[in-house]
Every structure is written in structure tokens, then in C-alpha cells.
Design an enzyme around this catalytic site. Sequence first.
Site, short mmCIF file in Angstrom:
data_model
loop_
_atom_site.label_atom_id
_atom_site.label_comp_id
_atom_site.label_asym_id
_atom_site.label_seq_id
_atom_site.Cartn_x
_atom_site.Cartn_y
_atom_site.Cartn_z
CD GLU A 101 4.12 2.23 -1.23
OE1 GLU A 101 4.39 1.34 -0.34
OE2 GLU A 101 3.52 2.51 -1.52
CG ASP A 102 2.15 -0.91 0.89
OD1 ASP A 102 2.79 -0.66 -0.45
OD2 ASP A 102 1.73 -0.77 1.68
CG ASP A 105 -4.41 0.48 -5.17
OD1 ASP A 105 -4.68 -0.20 -6.32
OD2 ASP A 105 -5.17 1.26 -4.31
CG PHE A 154 -8.50 -3.77 1.01
CD1 PHE A 154 -8.24 -2.34 0.45
CD2 PHE A 154 -7.73 -4.21 2.02
CE1 PHE A 154 -8.01 -1.47 0.98
CE2 PHE A 154 -7.66 -3.59 2.84
CZ PHE A 154 -7.16 -2.33 2.85
NE ARG A 167 0.66 -0.52 9.38
CZ ARG A 167 0.17 0.12 8.10
NH1 ARG A 167 0.50 -0.24 7.37
NH2 ARG A 167 -0.47 1.28 8.42
#
Length: 181
Positions: A101-102, A105, A154, A167
Site C-alpha cells: 500500500e502507498d 492513513d 498531504f 502520480r
Amino acid sequence: MSTITDQDLEVLYTRQQIAERIAEMGAEITRDLNGEKVVLVGVLKGAAIFLADLARTLQVDATFDFVAVSSYGKGQRSSGAVKLIKDLDEPIEGKNVLIVEDILDTGLTLAYLRKIFLQHRPKTLRIAALLDKPSRRMEKIDADYVGFSIPNLFVIGYGMDYAERYRNLPDICLMAPGHPE
Ligand code: IMP
């Protein structure tokens, strides 16, 4: 955090820092797998670039699968229920599974995926997250492998988007000051 790219974005981690950290993660994952095979499950779309780079640091027999989730709620961050919109292609029962997963959060996405994957009875289920924002957590979940732990910022680039853009930036960047999240 000081350089500015030609797109007027502040760089948080350069491509070189990312590559070095991923190489360390890959060595650790390889060691933990102890010669066994692994299925890398990427969470689309943000983890695609991370998975591609992480996979090439692993010195084990690895296959790829991908899932996609949608999260209900407003804004760029997930803020509610999660729904699977693309399931695994292959069964994972009895296999070593690494969710890739990136960003971890709120934890809603990975808590949901972990729950449904465990129902398939994998041999092992671990999580690799390139970034972790522990201060944002709503679900109690940790990744087994974390690239960088960051405050509540962010980020974009290296697979991560703002409204589907950015991206393809090679570095992990912050939005320019004043840019709406
Ligand atoms: P979680 O369910 O809140 O843990 O959400 C994880 C997902 O939210 C990530 O896979 C990203 O798609 C998205 N996300 C969270 N923070 C950021 C960010 O800083 N930039 C881009 N996407 C983010």
C-alpha cells in the site's frame, strides 16, 4: 524538504531516498520470507509504482495480484466505509501474502482488506506501506514494514495523487503552499 521541483512542488523524499529505503525494506522482507514464495497484493492505483520497485528488491519467488477499493465520503482522504471494487484474481489460501500500500492513513482501507483477506486463510498476511501517518489513525492497525513515518501532510507523486494527478512524479512531494488539498 527544501528543494522545489520545476512544477513548484516541495520534495519530501527524493527518488534516491525512496530507492534506498525500499532496498532496505526489500532486504527485510526477503529475510522474513526465509526462501518461501510470496504473493504481492497491490492496492490500486497508488501502490502500483511502489509495488513495481519493491518487487525488484525481493530475492524470492513473487507473484503479483491487485485489488481496488473505493471509500465513501468527501475529499481526497478516505473517511468512511470501504468497498472492494476489484477483487483478487487468484486464491490466496495457504500462501504468504504481502499487501503493498502507498499510505497507511486512517487505516480504514487496510483494516478492511486485512479482515477480508484473513477470511481466505492465507499462510501469512503482512503489510508493507511506503508511508505511515500514525497521527491520522482511526482503526487500530500497523504495517509490518514502513518506508517512512510522516506527520499529517498531504503528499503526491511516486504513485500518489491529488484528484488523479501527479502520480508520475518520481519524488514524493508536498503540495505547493496555498494549494488547496
Ligand atoms: P486510509 O484508509 O485512510 O488509510 O487511506 C489510505 C488511502 O488514502 C491511501 O491509499 C491513499 O490513496 C489515500 N491517501 C491518504 N493520504 C494521502 C496523501 O497524503 N496523498 C495521497 N493520497 C492519500
